[in-house]
Write a protein that holds these residues in place. Structure first.
Motif, PDB file in Angstrom:
ATOM      1  N   TYR A   1       0.839  -1.203   0.000  1.00  0.00           N
ATOM      2  CA  TYR A   1       0.000   0.000   0.000  1.00  0.00           C
ATOM      3  C   TYR A   1       0.874   1.253   0.000  1.00  0.00           C
ATOM      4  O   TYR A   1       0.551   2.247  -0.660  1.00  0.00           O
ATOM      5  N   PHE A   2       1.978   1.189   0.729  1.00  0.00           N
ATOM      6  CA  PHE A   2       2.911   2.320   0.776  1.00  0.00           C
ATOM      7  C   PHE A   2       3.481   2.597  -0.618  1.00  0.00           C
ATOM      8  O   PHE A   2       3.604   3.756  -1.030  1.00  0.00           O
ATOM      9  N   LEU A   3       3.808   1.540  -1.346  1.00  0.00           N
ATOM     10  CA  LEU A   3       4.306   1.704  -2.715  1.00  0.00           C
ATOM     11  C   LEU A   3       3.251   2.372  -3.596  1.00  0.00           C
ATOM     12  O   LEU A   3       3.557   3.268  -4.384  1.00  0.00           O
ATOM     13  N   ALA A   4       2.017   1.922  -3.465  1.00  0.00           N
ATOM     14  CA  ALA A   4       0.936   2.486  -4.277  1.00  0.00           C
ATOM     15  C   ALA A   4       0.716   3.962  -3.961  1.00  0.00           C
ATOM     16  O   ALA A   4       0.424   4.763  -4.854  1.00  0.00           O
ATOM     17  N   GLU A   5       0.871   4.324  -2.712  1.00  0.00           N
ATOM     18  CA  GLU A   5       0.623   5.706  -2.289  1.00  0.00           C
ATOM     19  C   GLU A   5       1.764   6.650  -2.653  1.00  0.00           C
ATOM     20  O   GLU A   5       1.606   7.869  -2.582  1.00  0.00           O
ATOM     21  N   ASN A   6       2.910   6.093  -3.053  1.00  0.00           N
ATOM     22  CA  ASN A   6       4.079   6.930  -3.337  1.00  0.00           C
ATOM     23  C   ASN A   6       4.606   6.761  -4.757  1.00  0.00           C
ATOM     24  O   ASN A   6       5.775   7.043  -5.031  1.00  0.00           O
ATOM     25  N   ASN A   7       3.752   6.298  -5.661  1.00  0.00           N
ATOM     26  CA  ASN A   7       4.130   6.157  -7.062  1.00  0.00           C
ATOM     27  C   ASN A   7       2.985   6.611  -7.954  1.00  0.00           C
ATOM     28  O   ASN A   7       1.819   6.574  -7.549  1.00  0.00           O
ATOM     29  N   LYS A   8       3.330   7.016  -9.169  1.00  0.00           N
ATOM     30  CA  LYS A   8       2.308   7.414 -10.132  1.00  0.00           C
ATOM     31  C   LYS A   8       1.710   6.205 -10.833  1.00  0.00           C
ATOM     32  O   LYS A   8       0.583   6.245 -11.309  1.00  0.00           O
ATOM     33  N   TYR A   9       2.499   5.142 -10.928  1.00  0.00           N
ATOM     34  CA  TYR A   9       1.970   3.898 -11.478  1.00  0.00           C
ATOM     35  C   TYR A   9       2.797   2.720 -10.973  1.00  0.00           C
ATOM     36  O   TYR A   9       3.955   2.870 -10.589  1.00  0.00           O
ATOM     37  N   LEU A  10       2.174   1.556 -10.958  1.00  0.00           N
ATOM     38  CA  LEU A  10       2.839   0.310 -10.583  1.00  0.00           C
ATOM     39  C   LEU A  10       2.459  -0.770 -11.582  1.00  0.00           C
ATOM     40  O   LEU A  10       1.328  -0.809 -12.066  1.00  0.00           O
ATOM     41  N   ASN A  11       3.401  -1.641 -11.884  1.00  0.00           N
ATOM     42  CA  ASN A  11       3.128  -2.845 -12.658  1.00  0.00           C
ATOM     43  C   ASN A  11       3.283  -4.044 -11.732  1.00  0.00           C
ATOM     44  O   ASN A  11       4.315  -4.180 -11.065  1.00  0.00           O
ATOM     45  N   LEU A  12       2.266  -4.891 -11.673  1.00  0.00           N
ATOM     46  CA  LEU A  12       2.286  -6.050 -10.783  1.00  0.00           C
ATOM     47  C   LEU A  12       2.153  -7.346 -11.569  1.00  0.00           C
ATOM     48  O   LEU A  12       1.401  -7.418 -12.543  1.00  0.00           O
ATOM     49  N   ILE A  13       2.880  -8.343 -11.120  1.00  0.00           N
ATOM     50  CA  ILE A  13       2.685  -9.708 -11.617  1.00  0.00           C
ATOM     51  C   ILE A  13       2.369 -10.595 -10.419  1.00  0.00           C
ATOM     52  O   ILE A  13       3.151 -10.672  -9.473  1.00  0.00           O
ATOM     53  N   TYR A  14       1.209 -11.241 -10.455  1.00  0.00           N
ATOM     54  CA  TYR A  14       0.873 -12.239  -9.446  1.00  0.00           C
ATOM     55  C   TYR A  14       1.373 -13.591  -9.959  1.00  0.00           C
ATOM     56  O   TYR A  14       0.941 -14.056 -11.012  1.00  0.00           O
ATOM     57  N   PHE A  15       2.279 -14.205  -9.217  1.00  0.00           N
ATOM     58  CA  PHE A  15       2.796 -15.519  -9.601  1.00  0.00           C
ATOM     59  C   PHE A  15       1.986 -16.599  -8.884  1.00  0.00           C
ATOM     60  O   PHE A  15       1.945 -16.636  -7.653  1.00  0.00           O
TER      61      PHE A  15
ATOM     62  N   ALA B   1      -2.129   4.768 -11.882  1.00  0.00           N
ATOM     63  CA  ALA B   1      -2.397   3.586 -12.702  1.00  0.00           C
ATOM     64  C   ALA B   1      -1.714   2.370 -12.093  1.00  0.00           C
ATOM     65  O   ALA B   1      -0.551   2.434 -11.699  1.00  0.00           O
ATOM     66  N   ILE B   2      -2.452   1.285 -12.002  1.00  0.00           N
ATOM     67  CA  ILE B   2      -1.887   0.012 -11.554  1.00  0.00           C
ATOM     68  C   ILE B   2      -2.224  -1.039 -12.601  1.00  0.00           C
ATOM     69  O   ILE B   2      -3.392  -1.367 -12.813  1.00  0.00           O
ATOM     70  N   GLU B   3      -1.200  -1.522 -13.279  1.00  0.00           N
ATOM     71  CA  GLU B   3      -1.376  -2.581 -14.266  1.00  0.00           C
ATOM     72  C   GLU B   3      -1.033  -3.905 -13.601  1.00  0.00           C
ATOM     73  O   GLU B   3      -0.001  -4.030 -12.947  1.00  0.00           O
ATOM     74  N   LYS B   4      -1.895  -4.891 -13.760  1.00  0.00           N
ATOM     75  CA  LYS B   4      -1.614  -6.178 -13.120  1.00  0.00           C
ATOM     76  C   LYS B   4      -1.961  -7.334 -14.049  1.00  0.00           C
ATOM     77  O   LYS B   4      -2.870  -7.250 -14.868  1.00  0.00           O
ATOM     78  N   THR B   5      -1.202  -8.397 -13.887  1.00  0.00           N
ATOM     79  CA  THR B   5      -1.441  -9.621 -14.640  1.00  0.00           C
ATOM     80  C   THR B   5      -0.950 -10.780 -13.784  1.00  0.00           C
ATOM     81  O   THR B   5      -0.527 -10.573 -12.642  1.00  0.00           O
ATOM     82  N   HIS B   6      -1.022 -11.996 -14.303  1.00  0.00           N
ATOM     83  CA  HIS B   6      -0.522 -13.120 -13.518  1.00  0.00           C
ATOM     84  C   HIS B   6       0.197 -14.115 -14.409  1.00  0.00           C
ATOM     85  O   HIS B   6      -0.032 -14.173 -15.624  1.00  0.00           O
ATOM     86  N   VAL B   7       1.085 -14.878 -13.783  1.00  0.00           N
ATOM     87  CA  VAL B   7       1.872 -15.899 -14.473  1.00  0.00           C
ATOM     88  C   VAL B   7       1.739 -17.203 -13.702  1.00  0.00           C
ATOM     89  O   VAL B   7       1.965 -17.243 -12.491  1.00  0.00           O
ATOM     90  N   ASN B   8       1.340 -18.261 -14.396  1.00  0.00           N
ATOM     91  CA  ASN B   8       1.315 -19.588 -13.786  1.00  0.00           C
ATOM     92  C   ASN B   8       2.720 -20.173 -13.849  1.00  0.00           C
ATOM     93  O   ASN B   8       3.242 -20.438 -14.933  1.00  0.00           O
ATOM     94  N   LEU B   9       3.340 -20.338 -12.699  1.00  0.00           N
ATOM     95  CA  LEU B   9       4.714 -20.825 -12.656  1.00  0.00           C
ATOM     96  C   LEU B   9       4.797 -22.301 -13.030  1.00  0.00           C
ATOM     97  O   LEU B   9       3.981 -23.116 -12.593  1.00  0.00           O
TER      98      LEU B   9
ATOM     99  N   TYR C   1      10.464 -11.554 -16.818  1.00  0.00           N
ATOM    100  CA  TYR C   1       9.011 -11.780 -16.811  1.00  0.00           C
ATOM    101  C   TYR C   1       8.282 -10.519 -17.259  1.00  0.00           C
ATOM    102  O   TYR C   1       7.355 -10.580 -18.073  1.00  0.00           O
ATOM    103  N   PHE C   2       8.702  -9.374 -16.719  1.00  0.00           N
ATOM    104  CA  PHE C   2       8.070  -8.110 -17.117  1.00  0.00           C
ATOM    105  C   PHE C   2       8.291  -7.833 -18.605  1.00  0.00           C
ATOM    106  O   PHE C   2       7.371  -7.426 -19.312  1.00  0.00           O
ATOM    107  N   ALA C   3       9.516  -8.057 -19.069  1.00  0.00           N
ATOM    108  CA  ALA C   3       9.836  -7.797 -20.476  1.00  0.00           C
ATOM    109  C   ALA C   3       9.028  -8.695 -21.399  1.00  0.00           C
ATOM    110  O   ALA C   3       8.531  -8.256 -22.437  1.00  0.00           O
ATOM    111  N   ASN C   4       8.876  -9.956 -21.019  1.00  0.00           N
ATOM    112  CA  ASN C   4       8.124 -10.899 -21.841  1.00  0.00           C
ATOM    113  C   ASN C   4       6.653 -10.512 -21.919  1.00  0.00           C
ATOM    114  O   ASN C   4       6.043 -10.537 -22.993  1.00  0.00           O
ATOM    115  N   LEU C   5       6.088 -10.109 -20.780  1.00  0.00           N
ATOM    116  CA  LEU C   5       4.686  -9.700 -20.764  1.00  0.00           C
ATOM    117  C   LEU C   5       4.490  -8.419 -21.562  1.00  0.00           C
ATOM    118  O   LEU C   5       3.517  -8.270 -22.292  1.00  0.00           O
TER     119      LEU C   5
END
Length: 233
Positions: A92-106, A169-177, A198-202
């Motif tokens: 939450y701290f990261l979200a509150e202190n950035n203009k955008y975040l990219n997330l990957i749920y593994f 902006a929060i962009e999120k996706t997931h990767v099945n390991l 992983y980020f580059a591939n997505l």
């Protein structure tokens, strides 16, 4: 989050001992203890040195509109947990202190985690989360115990709420390991290069998808123009 609380939080989540911080900064451990508890202050010079040890941005100590983190490596956090569940406050701290975040749920398909597959965001339970912030810092976050995350639906809802209220902006996706990939997440031996891949591939896949969609639309537009020209003839 107060600065002394931030120092203590990121230190403990990274598994860094107070003695290690003190030794690298060149101060006594007795100086770190009261600072983290909010009972004493340290000089800006000392705090800047401590910040570098903890992958924090010294500039954030001077102006809070700077990104709080700064690291060329992979910042690894193990989330603490208590009676109230897993502590997601650092995310939450990261979200509150950035203009955008990219997330990957593994997500994990390990048999021993099969029972926890219910009440999760995806078909399989989420084992770890990778985050890239707007300063290109890369984070790998997992539960302190060797278990999948719990309460990630609430985490996802909270992040959406923060994004909406702050206009970020929060962009999120997931990767099945795959089974062979899970080891570096279980023992947290993953490197920044591996997570960045992983980020580059997505990103590459998303760019390909966007490019193909635009091309199809352009082709349809060209076909319409041709039909109109043929009708005129």
């Amino acid at each position: 989050m107060e600065k002394h609380q931030l120092f203590k939080t990121v230190r403990t989540m990274q598994g860094i001992k107070q003695t290690n911080v003190a030794n690298q900064v060149g101060i006594k451990q007795q100086s770190v203890v009261p600072y983290e508890s909010g009972k004493a202050k340290l000089s800006d010079k000392t705090l800047s040195k401590m910040a570098l040890v903890l992958n924090l941005n010294p500039a954030f100590l001077v102006r809070e509109n700077n990104n709080p983190f700064k690291s060329n490596g992979l910042i690894k956090f193990r989330l603490p947990e208590g009676m109230g569940g897993i502590d997601y406050s650092i995310i939450y701290f990261l979200a509150e202190n950035n203009k955008y975040l990219n997330l990957i749920y593994f997500t994990t398909r390990l048999p021993r985690h099969k029972k926890t597959a219910t009440n999760t965001l995806y078909e399989y339970p989420v084992y770890a989360i990778a985050i890239k912030d707007d300063s290109d810092n890369t984070f790998l976050i997992k539960r302190n115990a060797d278990k999948p995350l719990i309460g990630e639906k609430e985490l996802d809802a909270k992040l959406s709420s923060i994004a909406k209220s702050r206009g970020m902006a929060i962009e999120k996706t997931h990767v099945n390991l795959l089974a062979k990939e899970e080891t570096i997440f279980v023992d947290m031996s993953a490197t920044k290069e591996q997570i960045d891949a992983y980020f580059a591939n997505l990103f590459y896949q998303q760019e390909k998808l966007t490019w193909r969609m635009v091309t199809d639309k352009e082709w349809e537009h060209i076909q319409k123009i041709r039909r109109r020209e043929n009708e005129k003839d």
